[in-house]
Design a protein around this motif. Structure first.
Motif, PDB file in Angstrom:
ATOM      1  N   TRP A   1      42.526  41.334  14.775  1.00 44.19           N
ATOM      2  CA  TRP A   1      41.479  40.470  14.213  1.00 44.19           C
ATOM      3  C   TRP A   1      42.073  39.140  13.766  1.00 44.19           C
ATOM      4  N   SER A   2      43.246  39.181  13.138  1.00 39.98           N
ATOM      5  CA  SER A   2      43.907  37.960  12.679  1.00 39.98           C
ATOM      6  C   SER A   2      44.270  37.059  13.853  1.00 39.98           C
TER       7      SER A   2
ATOM      8  N   LYS B   1      44.638  33.233  12.682  1.00 40.46           N
ATOM      9  CA  LYS B   1      45.281  33.169  11.376  1.00 40.46           C
ATOM     10  C   LYS B   1      46.800  33.192  11.554  1.00 40.46           C
TER      11      LYS B   1
ATOM     12  N   GLU C   1      35.442  40.204   5.460  1.00 40.52           N
ATOM     13  CA  GLU C   1      34.565  39.865   6.576  1.00 40.52           C
ATOM     14  C   GLU C   1      34.071  41.081   7.353  1.00 40.52           C
TER      15      GLU C   1
ATOM     16  N   LYS D   1      41.160  35.406  15.098  1.00 42.74           N
ATOM     17  CA  LYS D   1      40.711  34.371  14.165  1.00 42.74           C
ATOM     18  C   LYS D   1      41.721  33.229  14.038  1.00 42.74           C
TER      19      LYS D   1
ATOM     20  N   TYR E   1      40.504  40.757   5.856  1.00 45.77           N
ATOM     21  CA  TYR E   1      39.744  41.564   6.814  1.00 45.77           C
ATOM     22  C   TYR E   1      38.587  42.274   6.115  1.00 45.77           C
TER      23      TYR E   1
END
Length: 280
Positions: A196-197, A202, A181, A200, A178
Motif C-alpha cells: 500500500w505504501s 510513500k 485510511e 501511495k 494504513y
C-alpha cells in the motif's frame, strides 16, 4: 445534550490518527474527531490538555517512546516481531492472558494507549502469526464481545538495538497511516502495508534497503524470488526452473522466511519481495 448538537462537524471513530486540521479527543467508545475550524482557541487548548492527560494515564511510556524513536528498547531480546492491536475499549486481563498463552513465542502484552496494545513475539522462534490471528479474531469477538483489528509486523532478526529502533519506528508509523485510511480491514500484514505504501508513493526507502540487504545475505536470494514470481508461486515448476529438488526448494524458502520474515509462499510477501527487487 448530545455531542452532535454541540459540534455538528464532529465524527466518532475507532481511529486515533487524523488530518492536521482535526483535533482528536479519546473517549471510552473510540475517538472524537473535531474539525479545528469549528472550535474556538479556548476549546482547542482544553481538548489538547485533555488528550495529553489521557495519553499519560493509559500508555506504556517505555514501548510507546521506543516506537516513536525517543527511548531505548525496553527488553533485552533483539529478535522481535510486533503485533499491534486496535480495540474500541481496554483489553481485559483474561484477554491479555489469552493473547499471551496462544502464542508459544510470546514475550509480553502491553497497552500503548486505551485503544492500542502491543503483543511482542520472539522472532527467533518464528511462526506464521497471520493464520493464528485470523482464526482467533472471531473467537475473541464472540467470547469477549470485543472487535479487534490486528497489524502483523515483520519478524526482524539479527539487528542491533539502534537498527531495531529505526526499523520498528518506521513499521509502526506505516501501520498507523494504513489504519487511518483502511479502517474496516480486520487484519493487515507487513507486506500488505508496504505494498500500500508503494502504491501511495510513500517513503519506505529505509525498510526497502533493510529487506534487500537481508535477501542479498542469502545465497541466490534474489534468484529465488524471481523464480517463484515467474512460476506464479508453483513449487514444482519453481524447483524445475532452479534445477533443484523440491525438498531443497522448501529448505531455501524456509531459510528465506527465517532471515527476512517474508514467506514467499504467501502472494503478498512474494509480490513485495519482487517489487523491491525491481525498484533496485
Amino acid at each position: 445534550m448530545k455531542l452532535s448538537d454541540l459540534f455538528p462537524g464532529a465524527m466518532l471513530s475507532d481511529v486515533a490518527a487524523a488530518h492536521q486540521d482535526v483535533l482528536v479527543l479519546p473517549l471510552d467508545q473510540g475517538f472524537l474527531h473535531l474539525p479545528k475550524a469549528d472550535l474556538t482557541e479556548r476549546e482547542k487548548a482544553l481538548i489538547q490538555i485533555l488528550s495529553l492527560g489521557e495519553e499519560k494515564t493509559n500508555s506504556d511510556s517505555s514501548w510507546l517512546s521506543f516506537l516513536q524513536g525517543e527511548s531505548p528498547l525496553p527488553i533485552a531480546e533483539r529478535d522481535l516481531q510486533l503485533i499491534y492491536w486496535h480495540h474500541p475499549s481496554a483489553l481485559s486481563t483474561e484477554l491479555k492472558r489469552l493473547l499471551t498463552d496462544i502464542f508459544s513465542n510470546s514475550l509480553l502484552v502491553t497497552e500503548l494507549s486505551a485503544h492500542q496494545s502491543l503483543l511482542v513475539l520472539d522472532a527467533s522462534d518464528l511462526h506464521d502469526s497471520s493464520d493464528i490471528i485470523k482464526d482467533l479474531l472471531p473467537t475473541i469477538e464472540g467470547d469477549f464481545g470485543l472487535s479487534l483489528k490486528a497489524f502483523i509486523g515483520n519478524a526482524w532478526t539479527g539487528f542491533t538495538e539502534q537498527d531495531l529502533q529505526v526499523i520498528l519506528s518506521m513499521e509502526y508509523a506505516i501501520f498507523q497511516d494504513y489504519h487511518d485510511e483502511n479502517a474496516p480491514q480486520l487484519t493487515t500484514t507487513f507486506a500488505q502495508a508496504l505494498l500500500w505504501s508503494l502504491a501511495k508513493k510513500k517513503d519506505i526507502a529505509l525498510l526497502s534497503q533493510k529487506l534487500l540487504a537481508l535477501m542479498d545475505g542469502l545465497k541466490d536470494g534474489r534468484d529465488l524470488v524471481i523464480a517463484m514470481w515467474q512460476e506464479h508461486g508453483n513449487l514444482v515448476q519453481t524447483a524445475q526452473r532452479l534445477f533443484i529438488h523440491r525438498n531443497s526448494l522448501q529448505y531455501r524458502l524456509d531459510k528465506f522466511h527465517q532471515v527476512t520474515g517474508l514467506n514467499l509462499k504467501d502472494l503478498d510477501d512474494l509480490a513485495l519481495a519482487y517489487l523491491l527487487i525491481l525498484k533496485n
